[in-house]
Design an enzyme around this catalytic site. Sequence first.
Site, short mmCIF file in Angstrom:
data_model
loop_
_atom_site.label_atom_id
_atom_site.label_comp_id
_atom_site.label_asym_id
_atom_site.label_seq_id
_atom_site.Cartn_x
_atom_site.Cartn_y
_atom_site.Cartn_z
CB CYS A 53 -0.96 -0.05 1.19
SG CYS A 53 -2.32 1.13 1.12
CG HIS A 54 -0.27 4.96 1.43
ND1 HIS A 54 -1.48 4.31 1.33
CD2 HIS A 54 -0.43 6.17 0.86
CE1 HIS A 54 -2.35 5.12 0.72
NE2 HIS A 54 -1.73 6.25 0.42
#
Length: 186
Positions: A111-112
């Site tokens: 994800c991030h």
Amino acid sequence: MTQIKDAKIAILATNGFEKSELFEPKRRLMEAGADITIISTDTGSIKSWKDGNWDEDIAVDIKVDSAQVSDFDALVLPGGQMNPDILRTNKKAVSFVRDFFDSGKPLAAICHAPWLLAEADVVVGRKVTSYPSIKTDIINAGGDWEDSQVVVDRGLITSRNPGDIEAFTNKIIEEVQEGRHKRKAA
């Protein structure tokens, strides 16, 4: 080569980690037999984020200041917007990620969390994926970004979002069993 049942896997996170991106890989890796250690910049416990709200806590086992790369077979970095953004401003966390990458052991970010890989300067010339909103950040850091469920580049494992967790975790298991990777500058 390390069997997953003998593997010691670190998960580096802080407050604001995406709940599913820590708890689900942790559960699946433990079911496969791995020993999991939660590492953080904080002590005590850290709080997850789910659907725009604070959620379940998890106990911290080791503060990143005293964590040793040599004690682990792999490192997992869960995402969420807050978690990697906070970690990438912590010199000890960034150094731990860079040292882990340099060790050649599997390093996984979802994800991030690739923001932290960019801050550690380990995406240059590497194939990676991430949450789409940080695509430009990854490209600007020198990464070769692609929109795929899971991307592996010599033991560097990345995935886009919670929908990719099963493929992400399966790749972690596979890469741990393959062992160290040579990671000369790309």
